[in-house]
Write an enzyme that holds these catalytic residues in place. Structure first.
Site, short mmCIF file in Angstrom:
data_model
loop_
_atom_site.label_atom_id
_atom_site.label_comp_id
_atom_site.label_asym_id
_atom_site.label_seq_id
_atom_site.Cartn_x
_atom_site.Cartn_y
_atom_site.Cartn_z
CB CYS A 1 57.25 95.64 18.28
SG CYS A 1 58.81 96.21 18.99
CG ASP B 1 57.02 103.96 18.61
OD1 ASP B 1 57.88 103.80 19.49
OD2 ASP B 1 56.48 103.01 18.01
CG HIS C 1 56.42 100.92 20.80
ND1 HIS C 1 56.85 100.76 19.50
CD2 HIS C 1 56.47 99.68 21.36
CE1 HIS C 1 57.15 99.50 19.29
NE2 HIS C 1 56.92 98.82 20.41
#
Length: 464
Positions: A151, A306, A335
């Site tokens: 991320c 995601d 995600h």
């Protein structure tokens, strides 16, 4: 015509079944409440081997008798606790890497205090990440190590690798926000400069509160985050394993951390709003984060579904780095699912481990990087020229004081090597580049079309 008595009996039977089900759920409710309150996370044994400010560098206990020579440092985002990567023993990225024979380290950022409001991206990348990398290098006796960023941590490790490529053996980017030119989904839209001013938030709060971020993330899918998941919990409350999994995730979601004010401002403005990283225009502490310097193997791990970092906000990045050894693993999950779903650990992570393993054996030569190949080609060309004709003009620098290559390198993303490639294709100046055909030039030079199109657009901007 349907028998009304039969219909009444069906309704009565359904009511009895629902009542029985409700009674069963009520009976186990106290036990499930205790499960939710006492669930454990982050159970893989580790030691703190380095501390700086709030940061702790964790070193995990080996799970195999032998380990690969090159360790892996995991860099997580600044906005949540990193135990999502070690949520439970059978769904733990950390444990999966350990069981594949890797020596694993992870940065736990801790939570910034009011005194940390001025921490910038440069502080996190140039100081904290670099210090942790040096600790891992020293402990493993390796000049360069593997880095895996998740991320926002992936965005920062991409920056780090561009600044310190000599310290990174292989770069893994997991659901990393890297490219924001219209494919970044709802967060890119909401964070657009026409709608959002990050400084208004930091002026009000100093550091950005976790609760503020939580509300934004929840609103991206309000039904799923506020209704559906609780309906699933009700339906499965008698399943203890389901409740444990639910409780671990809820605990992680509820334990968000604040984000240092300046770092947040810079991330929203420079990465989301101005797309400086992908455009190769980002500077940290005055130093250019030059993506051409990322000439190490790059693996992108992206989630097809995601909604936080859609694939389009990650995948184009491989086209603008200097490495010739790039790969994308796209998996049908979300995600968070890529780190916690059982299917991801059964199918995705073995591939990730294989990729790192193939490039992490000290006795074998690593896969040649783009720089290696260019150096080898240049050396070969010199040898051929010397053998056939002796020293010639080919031995001299190719950038002339009036010319062409120096002119082209004034554009963002064109270094000496790319300028030479363009020169070989007959493009000697910015003016000539402005009139070039992107498809033909990409085909002739072997450079990606998207990169060539960006250069042509820059060239045309200079002549408008």
């Amino acid at each position: 015509m349907r028998n009304p008595y039969a219909t009444a009996l069906e309704i009565q039977r359904t009511a009895w079944e629902n009542a029985a089900g409700l009674a069963g759920k009520a009976e186990v409710a106290p036990e499930r409440t205790e499960t939710i309150n006492n669930v454990e996370v982050g159970q893989t044994p580790s030691d703190v081997v380095y501390e700086e400010n709030k940061l702790q560098l964790l070193h995990y206990e080996a799970q195999t008798d032998e380990q690969h020579d090159v360790p892996i440092l995991i860099v997580y985002a600044l906005i949540n606790k990193p135990y999502i990567l070690d949520l439970q023993p059978d769904r733990s990225v950390v444990r999966t890497l350990l069981e594949a024979g890797f020596d694993v380290y992870l940065i736990d950022w801790g939570e910034p205090s009011k005194l940390d409001r001025s921490l910038s991206l440069a502080d996190y990348v140039n100081r904290y990440v670099d210090n942790c990398v040096d600790v891992v290098r020293d402990r493993s006796d390796q000049d360069a190590i593997n880095v895996l960023g998740y991320c926002m941590g992936g965005t920062m490790t991409a920056m780090y690798t561009a600044l310190f490529p000599e310290k990174v053996r292989n770069l893994g980017l997991m659901a990393a926000g890297l490219c924001f030119a219209g494919e970044g989904g709802v967060l890119e839209l909401w964070g657009g400069e026409d709608y959002y001013d990050p400084e208004a938030v930091t002026d009000a709060y100093d550091n950005v509160p976790a609760e503020f971020l939580d509300v934004g993330f929840a609103l991206m899918d309000p039904v799923a985050n506020n209704v559906s998941k609780y309906a699933r919990l009700y339906d499965n409350v008698e399943d203890e394993d389901f409740v444990e999994n639910f409780a671990r995730m809820e605990r992680w979601l509820s334990e968000g951390i604040d984000v240092a004010g300046v770092a947040y401002e810079e991330f929203i403005r420079d990465i989301y709003q101005e797309n400086k990283l992908y455009r190769n225009e980002l500077h940290l502490d005055g130093e250019h984060v030059d993506l051409e310097r990322i000439d190490v193997p790059v693996l992108q791990i992206v989630a097809e579904y995601d909604h936080l970092i859609p694939p389009g906000a990650s995948k184009p990045f491989n086209e603008v780095v200097g490495s010739d050894d790039t790969e994308i693993l796209e998996f049908p999950t979300g995600h968070i699912g890529m780190s916690v779903s059982s299917r991801s650990h059964a199918e995705l992570w073995p591939e990730v481990c294989d990729w790192f393993e193939a490039r992490s054996n000290g006795e074998a030569d690593p896969a040649p990087t783009a720089t290696d190949r260019k150096d080898e080609d240049a050396a070969l060309a010199e040898d051929v020229a010397d053998d056939e004709t002796g020293p010639t003009d080919a031995d001299q620098p190719t950038v002339e004081t009036d010319g062409s290559a120096a002119d082209l390198t004034s554009l963002t993303g064109i270094g000496r090597t790319y300028a030479a490639d363009l020169h070989a294709a007959g493009v000697d100046s910015v003016a000539e580049l402005a009139t070039a055909d992107a498809v033909e030039l990409a085909d002739e030079t072997g450079i990606s079309p998207s990169r060539v199109e960006d250069w042509i657009e820059q060239a045309r901007d200079e002549y408008r």
